[in-house]
Write a protein that holds these residues in place. Structure first.
Motif, PDB file in Angstrom:
ATOM      1  N   ALA A 297      -0.622   1.044  14.460  1.00  0.00           N
ATOM      2  CA  ALA A 297       0.871   0.894  13.568  1.00  0.00           C
ATOM      3  C   ALA A 297       1.167   2.108  13.157  1.00  0.00           C
ATOM      4  CB  ALA A 297       0.725  -0.412  12.578  1.00  0.00           C
ATOM      5  N   GLU A 298       2.096   2.735  13.740  1.00  0.00           N
ATOM      6  CA  GLU A 298       2.725   3.972  13.316  1.00  0.00           C
ATOM      7  C   GLU A 298       3.675   3.668  12.142  1.00  0.00           C
ATOM      8  OE1 GLU A 298       4.330   5.599  16.842  1.00  0.00           O
ATOM      9  OE2 GLU A 298       2.545   6.465  17.383  1.00  0.00           O
ATOM     10  N   THR A 299       3.215   4.098  10.916  1.00  0.00           N
ATOM     11  CA  THR A 299       3.864   3.713   9.702  1.00  0.00           C
ATOM     12  C   THR A 299       4.262   5.065   8.817  1.00  0.00           C
ATOM     13  OG1 THR A 299       1.825   3.675   8.396  1.00  0.00           O
ATOM     14  CG2 THR A 299       2.753   1.456   9.538  1.00  0.00           C
ATOM     15  N   VAL A 300       5.088   4.660   7.887  1.00  0.00           N
ATOM     16  CA  VAL A 300       5.573   5.978   6.947  1.00  0.00           C
ATOM     17  C   VAL A 300       4.942   5.804   5.693  1.00  0.00           C
ATOM     18  CG1 VAL A 300       7.528   7.152   5.950  1.00  0.00           C
ATOM     19  CG2 VAL A 300       7.396   6.055   8.274  1.00  0.00           C
ATOM     20  N   ARG A 301       4.336   6.747   5.057  1.00  0.00           N
ATOM     21  CA  ARG A 301       3.774   6.695   3.618  1.00  0.00           C
ATOM     22  C   ARG A 301       5.095   6.535   2.885  1.00  0.00           C
ATOM     23  NH1 ARG A 301      -0.404  10.687   0.456  1.00  0.00           N
ATOM     24  NH2 ARG A 301      -2.054   9.467   1.432  1.00  0.00           N
ATOM     25  N   GLY A 302       4.961   5.584   1.995  1.00  0.00           N
ATOM     26  CA  GLY A 302       5.816   5.593   0.839  1.00  0.00           C
ATOM     27  C   GLY A 302       7.048   4.881   1.383  1.00  0.00           C
ATOM     28  N   LYS A 303       6.831   4.116   2.514  1.00  0.00           N
ATOM     29  CA  LYS A 303       8.245   3.513   3.099  1.00  0.00           C
ATOM     30  C   LYS A 303       8.945   2.633   2.134  1.00  0.00           C
ATOM     31  CE  LYS A 303      10.748   1.803   6.665  1.00  0.00           C
ATOM     32  NZ  LYS A 303      11.628   2.829   7.673  1.00  0.00           N
ATOM     33  N   GLY A 304      10.410   3.093   2.309  1.00  0.00           N
ATOM     34  CA  GLY A 304      11.230   2.219   1.435  1.00  0.00           C
ATOM     35  C   GLY A 304      11.780   3.178   0.401  1.00  0.00           C
ATOM     36  N   LEU A 305      11.062   4.323  -0.069  1.00  0.00           N
ATOM     37  CA  LEU A 305      11.345   5.033  -1.141  1.00  0.00           C
ATOM     38  C   LEU A 305      11.612   6.292  -0.628  1.00  0.00           C
ATOM     39  CD1 LEU A 305       9.191   3.819  -4.099  1.00  0.00           C
ATOM     40  CD2 LEU A 305      11.416   3.311  -3.847  1.00  0.00           C
ATOM     41  N   PRO A 306      12.766   6.596  -0.190  1.00  0.00           N
ATOM     42  CA  PRO A 306      13.156   8.064   0.721  1.00  0.00           C
ATOM     43  C   PRO A 306      12.499   9.182  -0.316  1.00  0.00           C
ATOM     44  CG  PRO A 306      15.171   6.646   1.078  1.00  0.00           C
ATOM     45  CD  PRO A 306      14.150   5.991   0.097  1.00  0.00           C
ATOM     46  N   SER A 307      12.789   9.135  -1.802  1.00  0.00           N
ATOM     47  CA  SER A 307      12.262  10.444  -2.502  1.00  0.00           C
ATOM     48  C   SER A 307      10.711  10.548  -2.564  1.00  0.00           C
ATOM     49  CB  SER A 307      12.646   9.948  -4.022  1.00  0.00           C
ATOM     50  OG  SER A 307      11.954   8.778  -4.667  1.00  0.00           O
ATOM     51  N   ILE A 308       9.900   9.486  -1.952  1.00  0.00           N
ATOM     52  CA  ILE A 308       8.386   9.724  -1.937  1.00  0.00           C
ATOM     53  C   ILE A 308       8.053   9.697  -0.394  1.00  0.00           C
ATOM     54  CG2 ILE A 308       8.302   8.955  -4.430  1.00  0.00           C
ATOM     55  CD1 ILE A 308       6.666   6.622  -3.189  1.00  0.00           C
ATOM     56  N   GLU A 309       8.726   9.179   0.339  1.00  0.00           N
ATOM     57  CA  GLU A 309       8.142   9.041   1.694  1.00  0.00           C
ATOM     58  C   GLU A 309       7.704  10.521   2.337  1.00  0.00           C
ATOM     59  OE1 GLU A 309      11.238   7.612   4.381  1.00  0.00           O
ATOM     60  OE2 GLU A 309      11.035   5.647   3.265  1.00  0.00           O
ATOM     61  N   LYS A 310       6.458  10.313   2.930  1.00  0.00           N
ATOM     62  CA  LYS A 310       5.975  11.367   3.579  1.00  0.00           C
ATOM     63  C   LYS A 310       5.261  12.347   2.671  1.00  0.00           C
ATOM     64  CE  LYS A 310       8.244  10.488   7.834  1.00  0.00           C
ATOM     65  NZ  LYS A 310       9.038  10.938   9.178  1.00  0.00           N
ATOM     66  N   ARG A 311       5.283  11.987   1.243  1.00  0.00           N
ATOM     67  CA  ARG A 311       4.942  13.412   0.514  1.00  0.00           C
ATOM     68  C   ARG A 311       3.470  13.122   0.004  1.00  0.00           C
ATOM     69  NH1 ARG A 311       8.962  13.730  -4.474  1.00  0.00           N
ATOM     70  NH2 ARG A 311       7.292  14.851  -5.368  1.00  0.00           N
ATOM     71  N   ALA A 312       2.908  14.270   0.266  1.00  0.00           N
ATOM     72  CA  ALA A 312       1.229  14.220   0.118  1.00  0.00           C
ATOM     73  C   ALA A 312       0.837  14.340  -1.348  1.00  0.00           C
ATOM     74  CB  ALA A 312       0.766  15.691   0.645  1.00  0.00           C
ATOM     75  N   ASP A 313       1.965  14.653  -2.130  1.00  0.00           N
ATOM     76  CA  ASP A 313       1.669  14.672  -3.777  1.00  0.00           C
ATOM     77  C   ASP A 313       1.941  13.192  -4.210  1.00  0.00           C
ATOM     78  OD1 ASP A 313       4.244  14.689  -3.322  1.00  0.00           O
ATOM     79  OD2 ASP A 313       4.702  15.811  -5.231  1.00  0.00           O
ATOM     80  N   ARG A 314       2.375  12.169  -3.462  1.00  0.00           N
ATOM     81  CA  ARG A 314       2.569  10.797  -3.900  1.00  0.00           C
ATOM     82  C   ARG A 314       1.591   9.921  -3.264  1.00  0.00           C
ATOM     83  NH1 ARG A 314       4.373  12.760  -7.602  1.00  0.00           N
ATOM     84  NH2 ARG A 314       6.536  12.535  -8.506  1.00  0.00           N
ATOM     85  N   TRP A 315       0.200  10.459  -3.181  1.00  0.00           N
ATOM     86  CA  TRP A 315      -0.771   9.571  -2.840  1.00  0.00           C
ATOM     87  C   TRP A 315      -1.104   8.379  -3.841  1.00  0.00           C
ATOM     88  CZ3 TRP A 315      -6.175  11.313  -4.393  1.00  0.00           C
ATOM     89  CH2 TRP A 315      -7.192  10.225  -3.819  1.00  0.00           C
ATOM     90  N   PHE A 316      -1.550   9.061  -5.049  1.00  0.00           N
ATOM     91  CA  PHE A 316      -1.768   8.283  -6.368  1.00  0.00           C
ATOM     92  C   PHE A 316      -0.713   8.581  -7.375  1.00  0.00           C
ATOM     93  CE2 PHE A 316      -3.377   7.213 -10.619  1.00  0.00           C
ATOM     94  CZ  PHE A 316      -4.016   5.969 -10.380  1.00  0.00           C
ATOM     95  N   VAL A 317       0.022   7.488  -7.916  1.00  0.00           N
ATOM     96  CA  VAL A 317       0.797   7.908  -9.152  1.00  0.00           C
ATOM     97  C   VAL A 317       0.781   7.200 -10.180  1.00  0.00           C
ATOM     98  CG1 VAL A 317       2.686   8.661  -7.506  1.00  0.00           C
ATOM     99  CG2 VAL A 317       2.485   6.303  -8.220  1.00  0.00           C
ATOM    100  N   ASN A 318       1.066   7.318 -11.426  1.00  0.00           N
ATOM    101  CA  ASN A 318       1.143   6.700 -12.622  1.00  0.00           C
ATOM    102  C   ASN A 318       2.604   7.115 -13.448  1.00  0.00           C
ATOM    103  OD1 ASN A 318       0.522   5.096 -15.013  1.00  0.00           O
ATOM    104  ND2 ASN A 318      -0.731   6.663 -15.536  1.00  0.00           N
ATOM    105  N   PHE A 319       3.797   6.195 -12.868  1.00  0.00           N
ATOM    106  CA  PHE A 319       4.986   6.400 -13.394  1.00  0.00           C
ATOM    107  C   PHE A 319       5.136   5.585 -14.821  1.00  0.00           C
ATOM    108  CE2 PHE A 319       5.843   6.331  -8.587  1.00  0.00           C
ATOM    109  CZ  PHE A 319       6.143   7.879  -8.503  1.00  0.00           C
ATOM    110  N   LYS A 320       6.070   6.425 -15.599  1.00  0.00           N
ATOM    111  CA  LYS A 320       6.642   5.799 -16.508  1.00  0.00           C
ATOM    112  C   LYS A 320       7.506   4.682 -16.391  1.00  0.00           C
ATOM    113  CE  LYS A 320       6.177  10.466 -19.090  1.00  0.00           C
ATOM    114  NZ  LYS A 320       7.162  11.274 -19.719  1.00  0.00           N
TER     115      LYS A 320
END
Length: 285
Positions: A235-258
């Motif tokens: 299944a070819e997918t997009v990491r972060g699908k649905g959020l263009p600001s983080i899609e396909k970003r290597a630095d958005r693997w693990f996050v801890n947002f405010k």
């Protein structure tokens, strides 16, 4: 697939993604990979798997093993939308008063097996599949694996054994989002040609867009793909699908947002979903 069914699945996936985003604070979660497999979990539980809240312990049920366990927020979110898990329990994510944390835990109804180290759940699933075969139970055993997880030798050893026993009741779904942790898979340990590798292990392989429900329906409804062979869907997918600001970003693997960032992402999620609605879907709405 009917327009009404398509719209229902899209809206459920949207809600699941919102749950995932809300779990990305107060300690964080693996958001990118959870978002990439949200559509898959929604389709599988709503349309493909023969399982319900009432049959979670029925041995004739279908099974789903989330081998890429760090994506469990997608599973939690799906369970909430199915009515298996109370929405308020998601607020207990990473708290000591509950079992909701970074990996699946069998104390949560619907979780078939816990996970931690990657590459293990396929072998567990193969054991369950063999047991079902021996009992003449005609059910489906589904395993969702990550593409980076395929670097583990236990995956390929498990495939050898499973095909030796002709476990054609097993369906492997690879969430092919092209990333392993904070690197692309092809930069770290190249996997391509992935379909040929599975075929070399005597698997029957098909590819789909892992965000397209019509493709899922067409391919999954043809399971098992070949008699006496493991079925594999890449299944070819997009990491972060649905959020263009983080899609396909290597630095958005693990996050801890405010909390402020979470609310901004929720707005982005809904804005992006609205922008991508087809005219047919809008008519259904």
């Amino acid at each position: 697939m009917t327009e009404e069914k398509l719209y229902e699945l899209q809206q459920t996936s949207l809600k699941v993604r919102e749950h995932i985003i809300r779990m990305s604070g107060n300690g964080g979660c693996f958001i990118g990979a959870s978002l990439s497999c949200a559509d898959l979990t929604v389709y599988l539980y709503k349309e493909f798997l023969n399982i319900s809240k009432e049959t979670l312990n029925d041995e004739t049920r279908d099974y789903l093993f989330l081998s890429k366990g760090h994506d469990v927020p997608a599973l939690y979110g799906t369970f909430v939308e199915l009515g298996w898990l109370e929405k308020d329990r998601l607020n207990n994510h990473l708290k000591t008063n509950d079992f909701i944390y970074w990996h699946p835990n069998r104390n949560i109804p619907g979780i078939e097996f816990h996970s931690g180290s990657l590459g293990h759940n396929f072998s567990v699933a193969a054991g369950v599949a063999l047991d079902c075969k021996l009992k003449n139970i005609n059910n489906k055993i589904v395993v969702i694996v990550g593409d980076g997880e395929l670097n583990e030798g236990s995956m390929w050893e498990g495939l050898l054994v499973a095909n030796a026993y002709k476990l054609d009741n097993v369906l492997v779904i690879v969430d092919r989002n092209q990333f392993q942790a904070n690197l692309s898979t092809e930069e770290l340990i190249p996997l391509e040609p992935l379909d040929k590798k599975f075929e070399a292990f005597n698997c029957a392989v098909k590819k789909i867009n892992g965000h397209n429900f019509d493709e899922m329906e067409n391919v999954f409804n043809s399971f098992p793909f070949e008699k006496n062979k493991i079925s594999v869907v890449i299944a070819e997918t997009v990491r972060g699908k649905g959020l263009p600001s983080i899609e396909k970003r290597a630095d958005r693997w693990f996050v801890n947002f405010k909390q402020e960032e979470i609310e901004q992402l929720i707005q982005e999620l809904h804005g992006n979903a609205k922008a991508n609605l087809t005219s047919e879907t809008l008519m259904v709405r």
